[in-house]
Write a protein that holds these residues in place. Structure first.
Motif, PDB file in Angstrom:
ATOM      1  N   PHE A  22       0.827  -1.196   0.000  1.00  0.00           N
ATOM      2  CA  PHE A  22       0.000   0.000   0.000  1.00  0.00           C
ATOM      3  C   PHE A  22       0.868   1.255   0.000  1.00  0.00           C
ATOM      4  O   PHE A  22       0.630   2.194  -0.767  1.00  0.00           O
ATOM      5  CB  PHE A  22      -0.926  -0.012   1.221  1.00  0.00           C
ATOM      6  CG  PHE A  22      -1.788   1.200   1.340  1.00  0.00           C
ATOM      7  CD1 PHE A  22      -2.803   1.434   0.434  1.00  0.00           C
ATOM      8  CD2 PHE A  22      -1.581   2.110   2.364  1.00  0.00           C
ATOM      9  CE1 PHE A  22      -3.607   2.555   0.548  1.00  0.00           C
ATOM     10  CE2 PHE A  22      -2.372   3.226   2.480  1.00  0.00           C
ATOM     11  CZ  PHE A  22      -3.386   3.450   1.578  1.00  0.00           C
ATOM     12  N   ILE A  23       1.904   1.278   0.826  1.00  0.00           N
ATOM     13  CA  ILE A  23       2.812   2.431   0.899  1.00  0.00           C
ATOM     14  C   ILE A  23       3.496   2.637  -0.448  1.00  0.00           C
ATOM     15  O   ILE A  23       3.599   3.768  -0.945  1.00  0.00           O
ATOM     16  CB  ILE A  23       3.858   2.239   2.021  1.00  0.00           C
ATOM     17  CG1 ILE A  23       3.180   2.159   3.385  1.00  0.00           C
ATOM     18  CG2 ILE A  23       4.906   3.330   1.999  1.00  0.00           C
ATOM     19  CD1 ILE A  23       2.442   3.399   3.804  1.00  0.00           C
ATOM     20  N   LYS A  24       3.966   1.542  -1.091  1.00  0.00           N
ATOM     21  CA  LYS A  24       4.619   1.657  -2.405  1.00  0.00           C
ATOM     22  C   LYS A  24       3.648   2.197  -3.455  1.00  0.00           C
ATOM     23  O   LYS A  24       4.036   3.003  -4.311  1.00  0.00           O
ATOM     24  CB  LYS A  24       5.155   0.297  -2.840  1.00  0.00           C
ATOM     25  CG  LYS A  24       6.383  -0.140  -2.064  1.00  0.00           C
ATOM     26  CD  LYS A  24       6.831  -1.522  -2.482  1.00  0.00           C
ATOM     27  CE  LYS A  24       7.973  -2.001  -1.607  1.00  0.00           C
ATOM     28  NZ  LYS A  24       8.330  -3.400  -1.900  1.00  0.00           N
ATOM     29  N   THR A  25       2.403   1.768  -3.389  1.00  0.00           N
ATOM     30  CA  THR A  25       1.394   2.247  -4.334  1.00  0.00           C
ATOM     31  C   THR A  25       1.161   3.742  -4.163  1.00  0.00           C
ATOM     32  O   THR A  25       1.091   4.488  -5.150  1.00  0.00           O
ATOM     33  CB  THR A  25       0.065   1.488  -4.123  1.00  0.00           C
ATOM     34  OG1 THR A  25       0.321   0.096  -4.258  1.00  0.00           O
ATOM     35  CG2 THR A  25      -0.981   1.915  -5.127  1.00  0.00           C
ATOM     36  N   ILE A  26       1.071   4.192  -2.915  1.00  0.00           N
ATOM     37  CA  ILE A  26       0.880   5.619  -2.635  1.00  0.00           C
ATOM     38  C   ILE A  26       2.076   6.419  -3.156  1.00  0.00           C
ATOM     39  O   ILE A  26       1.909   7.469  -3.795  1.00  0.00           O
ATOM     40  CB  ILE A  26       0.691   5.869  -1.119  1.00  0.00           C
ATOM     41  CG1 ILE A  26      -0.554   5.167  -0.599  1.00  0.00           C
ATOM     42  CG2 ILE A  26       0.660   7.354  -0.794  1.00  0.00           C
ATOM     43  CD1 ILE A  26      -1.850   5.748  -1.073  1.00  0.00           C
ATOM     44  N   GLN A  27       3.283   5.929  -2.912  1.00  0.00           N
ATOM     45  CA  GLN A  27       4.485   6.637  -3.355  1.00  0.00           C
ATOM     46  C   GLN A  27       4.539   6.731  -4.884  1.00  0.00           C
ATOM     47  O   GLN A  27       4.883   7.780  -5.443  1.00  0.00           O
ATOM     48  CB  GLN A  27       5.736   5.947  -2.816  1.00  0.00           C
ATOM     49  CG  GLN A  27       5.928   6.139  -1.319  1.00  0.00           C
ATOM     50  CD  GLN A  27       7.079   5.320  -0.762  1.00  0.00           C
ATOM     51  OE1 GLN A  27       7.596   4.424  -1.430  1.00  0.00           O
ATOM     52  NE2 GLN A  27       7.462   5.616   0.469  1.00  0.00           N
ATOM     53  N   SER A  28       4.218   5.627  -5.560  1.00  0.00           N
ATOM     54  CA  SER A  28       4.256   5.669  -7.032  1.00  0.00           C
ATOM     55  C   SER A  28       3.172   6.599  -7.573  1.00  0.00           C
ATOM     56  O   SER A  28       3.379   7.293  -8.570  1.00  0.00           O
ATOM     57  CB  SER A  28       4.110   4.268  -7.614  1.00  0.00           C
ATOM     58  OG  SER A  28       2.836   3.742  -7.333  1.00  0.00           O
ATOM     59  N   ALA A  29       2.017   6.659  -6.902  1.00  0.00           N
ATOM     60  CA  ALA A  29       0.961   7.576  -7.336  1.00  0.00           C
ATOM     61  C   ALA A  29       1.405   9.028  -7.157  1.00  0.00           C
ATOM     62  O   ALA A  29       1.111   9.882  -7.998  1.00  0.00           O
ATOM     63  CB  ALA A  29      -0.321   7.304  -6.551  1.00  0.00           C
TER      64      ALA A  29
END
Length: 166
Positions: free
Chosen positions: A73-80
């Motif tokens: 989830f954290i990686k997804t937020i960062q990539s967004a």
């Protein structure tokens, strides 16, 4: 003269207290049965009482992998955030992050898609039937690629180039 009972802390005259103390001892030493309104309601009827089954112990479930979910989830937020920043500044978009594979999911052997347990059981049966149909259809259509274009000649479609005769 009044005196206080040592068990129930109630004040009595001496004569009354002599009579009260043995009764009070008997009441305080006796364990009361819990009242069951169900038994009283069913008393005198033909309905038998149903004994409650003890609650079943919970079976140990799958180990939670919340930490992996959280990191994904954290990686997804960062990539967004990176995509939003690139769009705002007019730069090219960063490459997509690799998809995370959920270890709880089961992979279909026919189409390589992943499903949770309940969905996988349904899907694998369906996909197996579909794969068998596709294999059967490929065999039958592969052998029957012969079509009649006119009443006098047979033309094998596999030998034809990508244009139509008529």
């Amino acid at each position: 003269m009044a005196s206080i009972s040592y068990l129930c802390q109630t004040a009595f005259f001496f004569a009354s207290q002599l009579r009260h103390d043995p009764i009070c001892k008997k009441v305080f030493n006796k364990k009361r049965k819990p009242f069951s309104s169900l038994k009283q309601r069913l008393q005198g009827t033909e309905i038998t009482t149903v004994k409650k089954q003890p609650p079943q112990k919970k079976q140990p479930g799958k180990k939670s992998n919340w930490r992996q979910h959280h990191e994904d989830f954290i990686k997804t937020i960062q990539s967004a955030k990176q995509v939003t920043k690139a769009l705002r500044e007019g730069r090219p978009l960063p490459p997509l992050p690799p998809p995370s594979i959920n270890p709880d999911y089961i992979q279909c052997p026919h189409c390589s898609r992943r499903f949770n347990e309940a969905a996988a059981q349904r899907h694998i049966k369906f996909c197996e039937e579909q794969a068998a149909r596709r294999a059967f259809a490929a065999k039958t259509t592969g052998q029957a690629l012969v079509s009649k274009h006119c009443h006098t000649c047979l033309v094998v479609e596999a030998d034809l180039p990508n244009y139509s005769l008529w």
